[in-house]
Design a protein around this motif. Structure first.
Motif, PDB file in Angstrom:
ATOM      1  N   LEU A 137       5.328   4.722  -5.233  1.00  0.00           N
ATOM      2  CA  LEU A 137       3.955   5.134  -4.952  1.00  0.00           C
ATOM      3  C   LEU A 137       3.194   5.200  -6.267  1.00  0.00           C
ATOM      4  N   SER A 138       1.988   4.631  -6.268  1.00  0.00           N
ATOM      5  CA  SER A 138       1.148   4.610  -7.468  1.00  0.00           C
ATOM      6  C   SER A 138      -0.178   5.286  -7.185  1.00  0.00           C
ATOM      7  N   PHE A 139      -0.705   5.959  -8.191  1.00  0.00           N
ATOM      8  CA  PHE A 139      -2.018   6.582  -8.065  1.00  0.00           C
ATOM      9  C   PHE A 139      -2.648   6.693  -9.461  1.00  0.00           C
ATOM     10  N   PRO A 140      -3.982   6.700  -9.533  1.00  0.00           N
ATOM     11  CA  PRO A 140      -4.654   6.803 -10.828  1.00  0.00           C
ATOM     12  C   PRO A 140      -4.871   8.258 -11.230  1.00  0.00           C
ATOM     13  N   CYS A 141      -4.757   8.518 -12.520  1.00  0.00           N
ATOM     14  CA  CYS A 141      -5.089   9.819 -13.082  1.00  0.00           C
ATOM     15  C   CYS A 141      -6.031   9.593 -14.261  1.00  0.00           C
ATOM     16  N   TYR A 142      -6.463  10.695 -14.876  1.00  0.00           N
ATOM     17  CA  TYR A 142      -7.403  10.587 -15.987  1.00  0.00           C
ATOM     18  C   TYR A 142      -6.856   9.750 -17.140  1.00  0.00           C
ATOM     19  N   ASP A 143      -5.535   9.749 -17.304  1.00  0.00           N
ATOM     20  CA  ASP A 143      -4.927   9.027 -18.424  1.00  0.00           C
ATOM     21  C   ASP A 143      -4.298   7.710 -17.987  1.00  0.00           C
ATOM     22  N   GLY A 144      -4.636   7.209 -16.809  1.00  0.00           N
ATOM     23  CA  GLY A 144      -4.119   5.917 -16.363  1.00  0.00           C
ATOM     24  C   GLY A 144      -3.327   6.035 -15.072  1.00  0.00           C
ATOM     25  N   TRP A 145      -2.705   4.933 -14.681  1.00  0.00           N
ATOM     26  CA  TRP A 145      -1.956   4.875 -13.424  1.00  0.00           C
ATOM     27  C   TRP A 145      -0.536   5.390 -13.608  1.00  0.00           C
ATOM     28  N   TYR A 146      -0.051   6.070 -12.571  1.00  0.00           N
ATOM     29  CA  TYR A 146       1.343   6.486 -12.495  1.00  0.00           C
ATOM     30  C   TYR A 146       2.008   5.715 -11.364  1.00  0.00           C
ATOM     31  N   ASN A 147       3.145   5.112 -11.658  1.00  0.00           N
ATOM     32  CA  ASN A 147       3.927   4.388 -10.664  1.00  0.00           C
ATOM     33  C   ASN A 147       5.287   5.057 -10.590  1.00  0.00           C
ATOM     34  N   LEU A 148       5.569   5.736  -9.465  1.00  0.00           N
ATOM     35  CA  LEU A 148       6.708   6.639  -9.407  1.00  0.00           C
ATOM     36  C   LEU A 148       7.604   6.361  -8.204  1.00  0.00           C
ATOM     37  N   PRO A 149       8.907   6.623  -8.350  1.00  0.00           N
ATOM     38  CA  PRO A 149       9.816   6.510  -7.207  1.00  0.00           C
ATOM     39  C   PRO A 149       9.560   7.632  -6.211  1.00  0.00           C
ATOM     40  N   VAL A 150       9.907   7.380  -4.958  1.00  0.00           N
ATOM     41  CA  VAL A 150       9.656   8.321  -3.871  1.00  0.00           C
ATOM     42  C   VAL A 150      10.974   8.867  -3.352  1.00  0.00           C
ATOM     43  N   THR A 151      11.058  10.209  -3.232  1.00  0.00           N
ATOM     44  CA  THR A 151      12.245  10.840  -2.655  1.00  0.00           C
ATOM     45  C   THR A 151      11.935  11.522  -1.324  1.00  0.00           C
ATOM     46  N   ASP A 152      10.716  11.378  -0.831  1.00  0.00           N
ATOM     47  CA  ASP A 152      10.300  11.953   0.451  1.00  0.00           C
ATOM     48  C   ASP A 152      11.361  11.671   1.514  1.00  0.00           C
ATOM     49  N   LEU A 153      11.854  12.729   2.163  1.00  0.00           N
ATOM     50  CA  LEU A 153      13.000  12.593   3.060  1.00  0.00           C
ATOM     51  C   LEU A 153      12.706  11.693   4.254  1.00  0.00           C
ATOM     52  N   ALA A 154      11.529  11.850   4.858  1.00  0.00           N
ATOM     53  CA  ALA A 154      11.196  11.025   6.025  1.00  0.00           C
ATOM     54  C   ALA A 154      11.131   9.551   5.645  1.00  0.00           C
ATOM     55  N   ALA A 155      10.553   9.253   4.489  1.00  0.00           N
ATOM     56  CA  ALA A 155      10.463   7.858   4.046  1.00  0.00           C
ATOM     57  C   ALA A 155      11.837   7.302   3.698  1.00  0.00           C
ATOM     58  N   ARG A 156      12.654   8.107   3.021  1.00  0.00           N
ATOM     59  CA  ARG A 156      13.977   7.647   2.616  1.00  0.00           C
ATOM     60  C   ARG A 156      14.906   7.482   3.820  1.00  0.00           C
ATOM     61  N   SER A 157      14.616   8.190   4.903  1.00  0.00           N
ATOM     62  CA  SER A 157      15.463   8.131   6.097  1.00  0.00           C
ATOM     63  C   SER A 157      14.986   7.083   7.100  1.00  0.00           C
ATOM     64  N   ALA A 158      13.952   6.337   6.745  1.00  0.00           N
ATOM     65  CA  ALA A 158      13.350   5.398   7.699  1.00  0.00           C
ATOM     66  C   ALA A 158      14.220   4.177   7.963  1.00  0.00           C
ATOM     67  N   GLY A 159      15.192   3.907   7.113  1.00  0.00           N
ATOM     68  CA  GLY A 159      16.101   2.790   7.352  1.00  0.00           C
ATOM     69  C   GLY A 159      16.279   1.880   6.163  1.00  0.00           C
ATOM     70  N   ASP A 160      15.184   1.460   5.553  1.00  0.00           N
ATOM     71  CA  ASP A 160      15.226   0.626   4.359  1.00  0.00           C
ATOM     72  C   ASP A 160      13.906   0.826   3.617  1.00  0.00           C
ATOM     73  N   PRO A 161      13.788   0.332   2.381  1.00  0.00           N
ATOM     74  CA  PRO A 161      12.561   0.566   1.617  1.00  0.00           C
ATOM     75  C   PRO A 161      11.292   0.084   2.314  1.00  0.00           C
ATOM     76  N   THR A 162      11.350  -1.053   3.000  1.00  0.00           N
ATOM     77  CA  THR A 162      10.163  -1.550   3.692  1.00  0.00           C
ATOM     78  C   THR A 162       9.742  -0.585   4.797  1.00  0.00           C
ATOM     79  N   ALA A 163      10.718  -0.102   5.567  1.00  0.00           N
ATOM     80  CA  ALA A 163      10.414   0.871   6.612  1.00  0.00           C
ATOM     81  C   ALA A 163       9.917   2.175   6.012  1.00  0.00           C
ATOM     82  N   GLY A 164      10.465   2.540   4.852  1.00  0.00           N
ATOM     83  CA  GLY A 164      10.014   3.749   4.173  1.00  0.00           C
ATOM     84  C   GLY A 164       8.565   3.660   3.742  1.00  0.00           C
ATOM     85  N   VAL A 165       8.186   2.497   3.227  1.00  0.00           N
ATOM     86  CA  VAL A 165       6.789   2.279   2.836  1.00  0.00           C
ATOM     87  C   VAL A 165       5.880   2.369   4.059  1.00  0.00           C
ATOM     88  N   GLU A 166       6.314   1.800   5.166  1.00  0.00           N
ATOM     89  CA  GLU A 166       5.496   1.852   6.382  1.00  0.00           C
ATOM     90  C   GLU A 166       5.370   3.284   6.900  1.00  0.00           C
TER      91      GLU A 166
END
Length: 211
Positions: A137-166
């Motif tokens: 997940l990426s988002f802009p802040c005052y000092d630039g963009w942050y691109n970070l890994p996601v540990t959200d349980l619902a997303a991680r449990s969705a089946g695979d990374p594509t399903a997690g993104v959805e």
């Protein structure tokens, strides 16, 4: 989230501070018992009997909280959840982690900064990716963009990374206008070749809550 254990965090309703409840031996919570059993669920209001929290290393010492017993006192609505996050949100990542943040990705172990916080972003500013088979997940802040890994349980449990993104995309698209992006620093890590000195605590997205 490793080995069937789940790291959880919440807001202390008395102080407004974020806390990281831990079992009395300092470990995380078994997903089968504590999540599937209906305790450590997003939106639950918990009664936590405090235990004796020993000295912990920074940055996690600010929020680590040992508990003796856990009870469910009620359930917050999504509106109440977002309101609580919004009321305690930080204006930016840098406002919490400067001058410790390195490469917009990690702080060194021992840094005396908070390890749990959130920022609120317009939903249209958030970008999602499953590049390299990882939910990001990426988002802009005052000092630039942050691109970070996601540990959200619902997303991680969705089946695979594509399903997690959805899964994440559906929740973000369903928000009215803004998203509370819950952020946390992972436990210290010495790297894939065990040569990080000092060890590093990587920033990650623990969850998203829309208004």
């Amino acid at each position: 989230m490793t080995g069937g254990l789940v790291c959880v965090a919440g807001i202390d309703l008395a102080s407004g501070a974020m806390v990281r409840p831990l079992k009395t031996d300092g470990t995380n919570w078994e997903e089968e018992k504590w999540v599937n059993g209906g305790y450590m669920v997003v939106g639950n209001v918990l009664n936590l009997e405090p235990g004796n929290t020993p000295h912990r290393s920074f940055p996690h010492a600010h929020e680590d909280f040992f508990v003796l017993t856990v009870g469910v006192a009620g359930e917050a609505t999504n509106t109440e959840l977002f309101s609580a996050c919004n009321a305690t949100a930080s204006v930016s990542v840098a406002s919490v982690l400067d001058p410790h943040i390195m490469a917009k990705k990690y702080v060194n172990a021992g840094s005396e900064c908070r390890s749990l916080f959130c920022v609120v972003q317009p939903k249209h500013s958030i970008k999602l990716s499953d590049k390299f088979e990882k939910i990001q997940l990426s988002f802009p802040c005052y000092d630039g963009w942050y691109n970070l890994p996601v540990t959200d349980l619902a997303a991680r449990s969705a089946g695979d990374p594509t399903a997690g993104v959805e899964n994440l995309r559906g929740r973000i698209d369903g928000a009215s206008s803004h998203i509370a992006v819950r952020l946390g620093l992972a436990r210290e890590w010495d790297g894939p070749n065990h040569d990080y000195d000092p060890k590093r605590c990587y920033l990650q997205v623990n969850g998203v809550i829309g208004n």
